[in-house]
Motif scaffolding. Structure first.
Motif, PDB file in Angstrom:
ATOM      1  N   LEU A  43       0.815  -1.220   0.000  1.00 38.33           N
ATOM      2  CA  LEU A  43       0.000   0.000   0.000  1.00 38.33           C
ATOM      3  C   LEU A  43       0.850   1.272   0.000  1.00 38.33           C
ATOM      4  CD1 LEU A  43      -2.681  -1.156   2.605  1.00 38.33           C
ATOM      5  CD2 LEU A  43      -3.053  -0.809   0.156  1.00 38.33           C
ATOM      6  N   THR A  46       0.011   4.920  -1.628  1.00 35.81           N
ATOM      7  CA  THR A  46      -1.427   5.027  -1.940  1.00 35.81           C
ATOM      8  C   THR A  46      -2.154   5.981  -1.005  1.00 35.81           C
ATOM      9  OG1 THR A  46      -2.002   3.169  -0.492  1.00 35.81           O
ATOM     10  CG2 THR A  46      -1.433   2.654  -2.789  1.00 35.81           C
ATOM     11  N   ILE A  48      -2.549   5.317   2.134  1.00 36.89           N
ATOM     12  CA  ILE A  48      -2.977   4.521   3.286  1.00 36.89           C
ATOM     13  C   ILE A  48      -1.896   4.577   4.353  1.00 36.89           C
ATOM     14  CG2 ILE A  48      -3.743   2.258   4.071  1.00 36.89           C
ATOM     15  CD1 ILE A  48      -5.556   3.538   1.998  1.00 36.89           C
ATOM     16  N   PRO A  90     -10.459   4.113   4.357  1.00 38.23           N
ATOM     17  CA  PRO A  90     -10.508   4.783   3.055  1.00 38.23           C
ATOM     18  C   PRO A  90     -11.080   3.855   1.979  1.00 38.23           C
ATOM     19  CG  PRO A  90      -8.347   5.047   4.089  1.00 38.23           C
ATOM     20  CD  PRO A  90      -9.085   4.023   4.881  1.00 38.23           C
ATOM     21  N   GLU A  91     -11.805   4.444   1.046  1.00 36.95           N
ATOM     22  CA  GLU A  91     -12.362   3.655  -0.057  1.00 36.95           C
ATOM     23  C   GLU A  91     -11.256   3.008  -0.880  1.00 36.95           C
ATOM     24  OE1 GLU A  91     -15.429   2.824  -0.777  1.00 36.95           O
ATOM     25  OE2 GLU A  91     -16.187   3.878   1.011  1.00 36.95           O
ATOM     26  N   SER A  92     -10.098   3.679  -0.944  1.00 40.10           N
ATOM     27  CA  SER A  92      -8.983   3.117  -1.716  1.00 40.10           C
ATOM     28  C   SER A  92      -8.486   1.809  -1.094  1.00 40.10           C
ATOM     29  CB  SER A  92      -7.835   4.119  -1.805  1.00 40.10           C
ATOM     30  OG  SER A  92      -7.385   4.506  -0.507  1.00 40.10           O
ATOM     31  N   LEU A  93      -8.544   1.693   0.228  1.00 40.56           N
ATOM     32  CA  LEU A  93      -8.141   0.455   0.894  1.00 40.56           C
ATOM     33  C   LEU A  93      -9.145  -0.654   0.602  1.00 40.56           C
ATOM     34  CD1 LEU A  93      -6.472  -1.283   2.792  1.00 40.56           C
ATOM     35  CD2 LEU A  93      -7.650  -0.216   4.731  1.00 40.56           C
ATOM     36  N   ALA A  95     -11.080  -0.888  -1.962  1.00 41.90           N
ATOM     37  CA  ALA A  95     -10.940  -1.267  -3.373  1.00 41.90           C
ATOM     38  C   ALA A  95      -9.717  -2.158  -3.575  1.00 41.90           C
ATOM     39  CB  ALA A  95     -10.825  -0.013  -4.235  1.00 41.90           C
ATOM     40  N   PHE A  96      -8.643  -1.856  -2.871  1.00 47.66           N
ATOM     41  CA  PHE A  96      -7.438  -2.682  -2.963  1.00 47.66           C
ATOM     42  C   PHE A  96      -7.720  -4.112  -2.509  1.00 47.66           C
ATOM     43  CE2 PHE A  96      -3.704  -4.624  -1.057  1.00 47.66           C
ATOM     44  CZ  PHE A  96      -2.727  -4.422  -2.015  1.00 47.66           C
ATOM     45  N   ASP A  99      -9.663  -5.963  -5.240  1.00 44.23           N
ATOM     46  CA  ASP A  99      -9.054  -6.050  -6.569  1.00 44.23           C
ATOM     47  C   ASP A  99      -8.497  -7.452  -6.788  1.00 44.23           C
ATOM     48  OD1 ASP A  99      -7.585  -5.839  -8.905  1.00 44.23           O
ATOM     49  OD2 ASP A  99      -6.783  -3.857  -8.418  1.00 44.23           O
TER      50      ASP A  99
END
Length: 425
Positions: A43, A46, A48, A90-93, A95-96, A99
């Protein structure tokens, strides 16, 4: 792979692939989210941060470690209005985690078989690993002053390299990663939650397959995870060892609040060396010095917490295996008492339980064990007797095998059954 795991296993460092059984194709090591250091490195860049991961692991624990898609769905359906902004993932976490290219998993191991003791208080889990190997995890349930609690004995290696004459004859295969040790506790926790009255994990003991201090870095990483996420308090983790002296000193530096348990098979260096080959490398004098240092360090820390509890909060134990023969004589009892006298430790006598029907060795009689205990205690040493975790399960399996060969025989009561003194705590 985390730095700790890299240090503890050169085979895994050289390649992320392992062989699954004889003649099998290589199997890739799963990308487990329980590997904190590896996840953080993936991460990197990113946005995070460490506190996001702390929140993630707390939430994952609350949800009992489901598959990641289920985790994200549950989190998103319950997060609105119920969490402070700093506790929001976080939304990015998220999504990761979902994935498919990242191939993240929560758990890479599975329970292959569950064996319960006749009393139902102890359960053995055969945990299958990602590469086709398996390890043993033991759950022992007790009721303590009205509280339903449990002790979990976990493995640190597949097989063992020490050639211990009193354990299962399993050749060493590889070290376990920190995540594989953590997963054993998760499996046990899930089983305990199925009870009519759920049990809480009170202790985790590194006393299954392998020598924990020969897989040092991964064991330390797993212990820190259990303390932080499972909230295991001081003295709730025990690491059992045959006496790898340098690593005991390291353990005092890195984890001063764990209990160190020395597995002792004889009270003298000469006799000990004749039983366990590795004993010739680590003398009893040096081991006892390391144990004294661990106890002194932990007591120094506890003095800042509650000095009135010092006498009850000991961080060193010696488990002495009681096998009928040259190590359980009257002379050995006196030698063990002299060895432990004036030391702030606890001695526990563990009656031998054989691993197979072919094993001709037996433990001493109840009377002989009681006399041995009395001699050791006469030196001012706190000494007790107990069965080791899973011993009733092993006896049940051995007796079952014997009666299958001779159906006319009634199952016999274990020779090592010592009645009211039986306890894993």
């Amino acid at each position: 792979m985390s730095t700790a795991e890299e240090d503890s296993s050169s085979d895994e460092t050289d390649s992320p692939l392992v062989l699954s059984g004889s003649g099998s194709q290589p199997v890739s090591q799963p990308n487990s989210v329980l590997d904190r250091a590896e996840l953080l490195s993936q991460l990197f860049g990113t946005g995070i941060e460490v506190h996001h991961l702390n929140c993630f692991y707390r939430e994952l624990h609350l949800q009992a470690y489901p598959e990641l898609r289920d985790f994200v769905n549950t989190y998103q359906s319950t997060k609105l209005g119920k969490r402070a902004e700093e506790d929001t993932l976080p939304e990015s976490l998220l999504a990761f985690l979902l994935d498919a290219n990242n191939q993240c998993v929560t758990m890479a191991s599975k329970i292959q078989e569950i064996t319960a003791s006749p009393s139902g208080k102890s359960v053995k889990l055969d945990v299958g690993l990602y590469d086709g190997n398996s390890v043993e995890t033991i759950i022992t349930r007790v009721s303590d002053r009205g509280k339903h609690v449990a002790s979990i004995s976990i493995s640190s290696q597949v097989g063992c390299s020490l050639e211990c004459p009193y354990g299962p004859a399993n050749a060493f295969v590889r070290d376990l990663s920190a995540t594989e040790m953590i997963e054993q506790v998760i499996h046990a926790s899930r089983e305990l939650q199925k009870d009519e009255t759920p049990h809480t994990i009170r202790k985790v003991v590194f006393m299954g397959n392998g020598e924990p201090l020969l897989n040092y870095d991964a064991v330390v990483v797993s212990c820190r995870f259990l303390v932080e996420i499972f909230k295991l308090g001081r003295g709730s983790i025990t690491i059992s060892t045959v006496g790898i002296t340098p690593r005991i000193f390291d353990l005092t530096r890195d984890l001063p609040n764990v209990i160190v348990c020395l597995r002792l098979y004889a009270p003298t260096q000469e006799l000990r060396g004749s039983i366990l080959p590795v004993s010739s490398r680590y003398g009893l004098g040096g081991i006892l010095e390391a144990l004294d240092n661990h106890m002194a360090t932990s007591k120094h820390q506890m003095a800042y917490e509650n000095h009135q509890m010092l006498s009850r909060k000991r961080r060193v134990m010696i488990e002495y295996l009681m096998v009928k023969g040259k190590t359980t004589t009257v002379d050995c009892a006196h030698e063990l008492g002299e060895l432990c006298a004036l030391r702030d430790l606890i001695v526990t006598l563990v009656p031998f339980v054989r691993w197979s029907k072919e094993d001709s060795r037996r433990c001493p009689s109840v009377r002989a064990i009681s006399e041995f205990k009395a001699i050791v205690s006469s030196y001012g040493v706190q000494c007790s007797v107990r069965l080791s975790a899973g011993s009733d399960i092993r006896h049940s399996l051995v007796m079952q095998t014997e009666t299958q060969h001779d159906s006319s025989q009634e199952p016999r009561k274990p020779e090592s059954d010592i009645g009211e003194e039986k306890s894993d705590f």
